[in-house]
Design a protein around this motif. Structure first.
Motif, PDB file in Angstrom:
ATOM      1  N   ASP A 139      53.711  37.539  -4.611  1.00  0.00           N
ATOM      2  CA  ASP A 139      54.776  36.587  -3.960  1.00  0.00           C
ATOM      3  C   ASP A 139      55.367  37.680  -2.939  1.00  0.00           C
ATOM      4  OD1 ASP A 139      55.668  37.860  -6.037  1.00  0.00           O
ATOM      5  OD2 ASP A 139      57.210  36.633  -6.470  1.00  0.00           O
ATOM      6  N   ILE A 140      55.688  39.012  -3.330  1.00  0.00           N
ATOM      7  CA  ILE A 140      56.489  39.852  -2.535  1.00  0.00           C
ATOM      8  C   ILE A 140      55.536  40.252  -1.404  1.00  0.00           C
ATOM      9  CG2 ILE A 140      57.226  42.030  -2.456  1.00  0.00           C
ATOM     10  CD1 ILE A 140      58.697  41.499  -5.248  1.00  0.00           C
ATOM     11  N   HIS A 141      54.292  40.463  -1.831  1.00  0.00           N
ATOM     12  CA  HIS A 141      53.436  40.816  -0.692  1.00  0.00           C
ATOM     13  C   HIS A 141      53.290  40.019   0.558  1.00  0.00           C
ATOM     14  CE1 HIS A 141      50.954  43.137  -3.903  1.00  0.00           C
ATOM     15  NE2 HIS A 141      52.112  43.519  -3.758  1.00  0.00           N
ATOM     16  N   THR A 142      53.178  38.484   0.071  1.00  0.00           N
ATOM     17  CA  THR A 142      53.248  37.711   1.046  1.00  0.00           C
ATOM     18  C   THR A 142      54.494  37.462   2.009  1.00  0.00           C
ATOM     19  OG1 THR A 142      51.552  36.204  -0.326  1.00  0.00           O
ATOM     20  CG2 THR A 142      52.773  35.147   1.344  1.00  0.00           C
ATOM     21  N   GLU A 193      42.119  49.108  12.795  1.00  0.00           N
ATOM     22  CA  GLU A 193      42.453  49.604  11.618  1.00  0.00           C
ATOM     23  C   GLU A 193      43.198  48.581  10.865  1.00  0.00           C
ATOM     24  OE1 GLU A 193      44.666  53.107  13.096  1.00  0.00           O
ATOM     25  OE2 GLU A 193      46.245  52.120  12.684  1.00  0.00           O
ATOM     26  N   ILE A 194      43.356  48.692   9.462  1.00  0.00           N
ATOM     27  CA  ILE A 194      44.110  47.675   8.651  1.00  0.00           C
ATOM     28  C   ILE A 194      45.237  48.640   7.854  1.00  0.00           C
ATOM     29  CG2 ILE A 194      42.320  47.847   7.015  1.00  0.00           C
ATOM     30  CD1 ILE A 194      42.730  44.749   6.674  1.00  0.00           C
ATOM     31  N   HIS A 195      46.282  47.842   7.241  1.00  0.00           N
ATOM     32  CA  HIS A 195      47.350  48.271   6.301  1.00  0.00           C
ATOM     33  C   HIS A 195      47.607  47.172   5.611  1.00  0.00           C
ATOM     34  CE1 HIS A 195      47.447  51.572   9.343  1.00  0.00           C
ATOM     35  NE2 HIS A 195      47.140  50.817  10.157  1.00  0.00           N
ATOM     36  N   ALA A 196      48.068  47.739   4.392  1.00  0.00           N
ATOM     37  CA  ALA A 196      48.565  47.114   3.211  1.00  0.00           C
ATOM     38  C   ALA A 196      49.509  47.893   2.358  1.00  0.00           C
ATOM     39  CB  ALA A 196      47.477  46.481   2.368  1.00  0.00           C
ATOM     40  N   LEU A 197      50.448  47.064   1.672  1.00  0.00           N
ATOM     41  CA  LEU A 197      51.232  47.456   0.467  1.00  0.00           C
ATOM     42  C   LEU A 197      50.979  46.775  -0.777  1.00  0.00           C
ATOM     43  CD1 LEU A 197      54.956  47.434   2.335  1.00  0.00           C
ATOM     44  CD2 LEU A 197      53.443  49.431   2.003  1.00  0.00           C
ATOM     45  N   HIS A 198      51.444  47.424  -1.792  1.00  0.00           N
ATOM     46  CA  HIS A 198      51.249  46.757  -3.089  1.00  0.00           C
ATOM     47  C   HIS A 198      52.517  47.375  -4.105  1.00  0.00           C
ATOM     48  CE1 HIS A 198      49.861  45.413  -6.943  1.00  0.00           C
ATOM     49  NE2 HIS A 198      48.896  44.858  -6.241  1.00  0.00           N
ATOM     50  N   CYS A 199      53.138  46.263  -4.760  1.00  0.00           N
ATOM     51  CA  CYS A 199      54.118  46.570  -5.612  1.00  0.00           C
ATOM     52  C   CYS A 199      53.583  47.797  -6.383  1.00  0.00           C
ATOM     53  CB  CYS A 199      54.459  45.461  -6.222  1.00  0.00           C
ATOM     54  SG  CYS A 199      55.595  44.206  -5.458  1.00  0.00           S
ATOM     55  N   GLY A 200      54.544  48.561  -6.895  1.00  0.00           N
ATOM     56  CA  GLY A 200      54.208  49.819  -7.653  1.00  0.00           C
ATOM     57  C   GLY A 200      55.612  50.410  -8.540  1.00  0.00           C
ATOM     58  N   PHE A 376      51.962  52.234  -2.084  1.00  0.00           N
ATOM     59  CA  PHE A 376      52.714  51.373  -3.052  1.00  0.00           C
ATOM     60  C   PHE A 376      54.115  51.486  -2.578  1.00  0.00           C
ATOM     61  CE2 PHE A 376      48.840  52.901  -5.953  1.00  0.00           C
ATOM     62  CZ  PHE A 376      48.614  51.534  -6.444  1.00  0.00           C
ATOM     63  N   LEU A 377      54.507  50.127  -2.820  1.00  0.00           N
ATOM     64  CA  LEU A 377      56.278  50.036  -2.467  1.00  0.00           C
ATOM     65  C   LEU A 377      56.830  49.841  -3.904  1.00  0.00           C
ATOM     66  CD1 LEU A 377      58.367  48.701  -0.640  1.00  0.00           C
ATOM     67  CD2 LEU A 377      57.456  46.295  -1.147  1.00  0.00           C
ATOM     68  N   THR A 395      57.075  42.464 -18.613  1.00  0.00           N
ATOM     69  CA  THR A 395      58.404  42.946 -18.108  1.00  0.00           C
ATOM     70  C   THR A 395      58.710  43.116 -16.712  1.00  0.00           C
ATOM     71  OG1 THR A 395      57.317  45.200 -18.785  1.00  0.00           O
ATOM     72  CG2 THR A 395      58.605  44.095 -20.364  1.00  0.00           C
ATOM     73  N   PHE A 396      57.591  42.771 -16.089  1.00  0.00           N
ATOM     74  CA  PHE A 396      57.688  43.011 -14.631  1.00  0.00           C
ATOM     75  C   PHE A 396      58.671  42.139 -13.899  1.00  0.00           C
ATOM     76  CE2 PHE A 396      55.851  42.091 -10.233  1.00  0.00           C
ATOM     77  CZ  PHE A 396      55.908  43.297  -9.619  1.00  0.00           C
ATOM     78  N   ARG A 397      59.744  42.528 -13.244  1.00  0.00           N
ATOM     79  CA  ARG A 397      61.118  41.947 -12.882  1.00  0.00           C
ATOM     80  C   ARG A 397      61.178  42.914 -11.462  1.00  0.00           C
ATOM     81  NH1 ARG A 397      59.325  39.455 -16.182  1.00  0.00           N
ATOM     82  NH2 ARG A 397      60.701  38.255 -17.932  1.00  0.00           N
ATOM     83  N   PRO A 398      60.755  42.769 -10.466  1.00  0.00           N
ATOM     84  CA  PRO A 398      60.667  43.500  -9.093  1.00  0.00           C
ATOM     85  C   PRO A 398      62.151  43.137  -8.508  1.00  0.00           C
ATOM     86  CG  PRO A 398      59.088  41.870  -8.629  1.00  0.00           C
ATOM     87  CD  PRO A 398      59.355  41.700 -10.102  1.00  0.00           C
ATOM     88  N   ASP A 399      62.546  44.389  -7.863  1.00  0.00           N
ATOM     89  CA  ASP A 399      63.997  44.242  -7.209  1.00  0.00           C
ATOM     90  C   ASP A 399      63.592  43.595  -5.673  1.00  0.00           C
ATOM     91  OD1 ASP A 399      66.132  44.690  -5.628  1.00  0.00           O
ATOM     92  OD2 ASP A 399      66.639  46.470  -6.604  1.00  0.00           O
TER      93      ASP A 399
END
Length: 420
Positions: A139-142, A193-200, A376-377, A395-399
């Motif tokens: 949901d954050i990535h989108t 080229e292509i780029h991406a982020l993922h929660c970390g 990784f973000l 327990t995942f609760r991203p800011d």
């Protein structure tokens, strides 16, 4: 590539008109640096206006998680926001995938950005979830992908070339990237080229870059034992195969902290690893393995076969080739690291030197075809434990402030890459 109605559409329709030329944009290093600084200021101005709207979007997506292949509502929300921002939008790509194309006013390169949309099922997260949930942070990535589109659309007069936003379905099932590619998304849009982020699990506002490393693939097999004592031998065999692992999943926050430190250690304990999971059900043992580097899979298979033979009559089957590892190219990863250090500050950039043993990514299919980056973000909120920032844990609760950090960093990066 196909539209949501299932009809083949032309490349011109997808691209929204004539492809921008790539010639004629040569800048000195001083001019490029100045342009980057001006672009960063413009990005900050526009992103600040969108912060509240994007957090509201994330909360809406979070409240309506959809499993792999079922992302119809999410795709509709994304498509509506992209159209409202003025992008050329195609839906129904590789399932519920959405492609948005933003063409700048200046000639330049075509650069893609990918965001995954699906939620995890109750069997894919630790902690006993009872239904779909966004425990992986898609949901954050989108939301970040939408934010990038909206910021750059407001800065179209500064944009060279084109930015292609790929909103991918079915990442958790490892089928969405291949489906979008099979539907023609890369041949139609032709990104360089292509780029991406993922929660970390890093402090919010930090970026953990990958250059020359990545994420492991996955191999799966099945062993069927025969004979009167087959179930008992299957249990022993599963234990023997599990003992092949050179790493173990962290059992507590201290273990997660150690994992994070190991990822940042050049030549450390994660430079090479094998992670195997074997489970016996009756006389059958199901096996899943990850390793780094990925050329070790034949060795892992051979050792599994050897251990199976050692416990008695058994048939070992690996029905398919291993799912490919994701390799983040060195050159592009280093370029992003330099860019982030310059624009955000050295303290906010964490280079990783090893692959995370417990996760894979079907983004591998994109990076196997064109160069790019995967980063990784950091989403761990201040004054919270590392377990709140680790995807797939209960327990995942991203800011939520991570959204703004991601939008700003990637919008500035894409502005730079389209004019390179």
């Amino acid at each position: 590539m196909r539209s949501s109605e299932g009809k083949t559409i032309s490349r011109r329709a997808i691209l929204g008109g004539t492809v921008a030329a790539t010639a004629g944009m040569w800048l000195t290093s001083t001019e490029a640096a100045s342009a980057t600084d001006r672009g960063a200021l413009a990005v900050e101005r526009e992103a600040a206006r969108l912060d509240g709207s994007l957090i509201a979007l994330r909360r809406d997506l979070h409240a309506h998680p959809e499993l792999s292949g079922q992302e119809q509502r999410t795709a509709g929300v994304v498509a509506a926001r992209l159209r409202a921002a003025g992008l050329d939008v195609t839906t129904g790509v590789g399932g519920h995938g959405v492609v948005g194309v933003l063409t700048g006013v200046r000639p330049g390169r075509t650069v893609a950005y990918r965001a995954d949309m699906d939620a995890v099922g109750p069997d894919d997260g630790a902690g006993g979830a009872t239904g779909p949930s966004h425990l992986c942070g898609h949901d954050i990535h989108t939301t970040i992908g939408v934010g990038i589109a909206e910021v750059l659309a407001r800065l179209r007069e500064r944009l060279s070339g084109r930015v292609v936003l790929l909103f991918q379905p079915a990442e958790e099932s490892l089928t969405g990237a291949a489906a979008m590619i099979a539907d023609g998304v890369l041949t139609a849009t032709r990104p360089s080229e292509i780029h991406a982020l993922h929660c970390g699990p890093f402090p919010v506002g930090r970026f953990a870059t990958l250059a020359g490393t990545g994420l492991p693939g996955q191999d799966k097999g099945r062993i069927v034992l025969t004979g009167a004592d087959a179930p008992a031998r299957a249990q022993r065999l599963a234990g023997s195969i599990n003992a092949m692992s050179t790493v173990r999943r962290p059992a507590d926050p201290a273990g997660l902290e150690q994992l994070r430190a190991d990822l940042q250690t050049p030549g450390g304990p994660l430079a090479r690893f094998v992670f195997v999971q074997a489970q016996a059900v009756g006389a059958t043992v199901r096996v899943s393995s990850r390793c780094w580097p990925e050329h070790r899979y034949p060795q892992v298979r051979a050792e599994i076969r050897r251990r199976a033979r050692a416990v008695g009559p058994a048939t070992v089957d690996f029905p398919t080739d291993p799912f490919p590892a994701m390799h983040a190219p060195w050159r592009e990863g280093q370029a992003l690291e330099r860019h982030l250090r310059r624009t955000l500050g050295t303290e906010r950039v964490v280079p990783l030197h090893a692959a995370l043993p417990f996760s894979g990514e079907d983004y591998a299919h994109f990076l196997n075809r064109i160069p790019g980056t995967y980063t990784f973000l950091g989403v761990q909120a201040p004054n919270t434990g590392i377990e709140t920032g680790y995807p797939h844990l209960a327990t995942f609760r991203p800011d939520e402030s991570a959204i703004g950090h991601g939008v700003r960093a990637m919008s500035g990066w894409l502005l730079t890459r389209t004019r390179s």
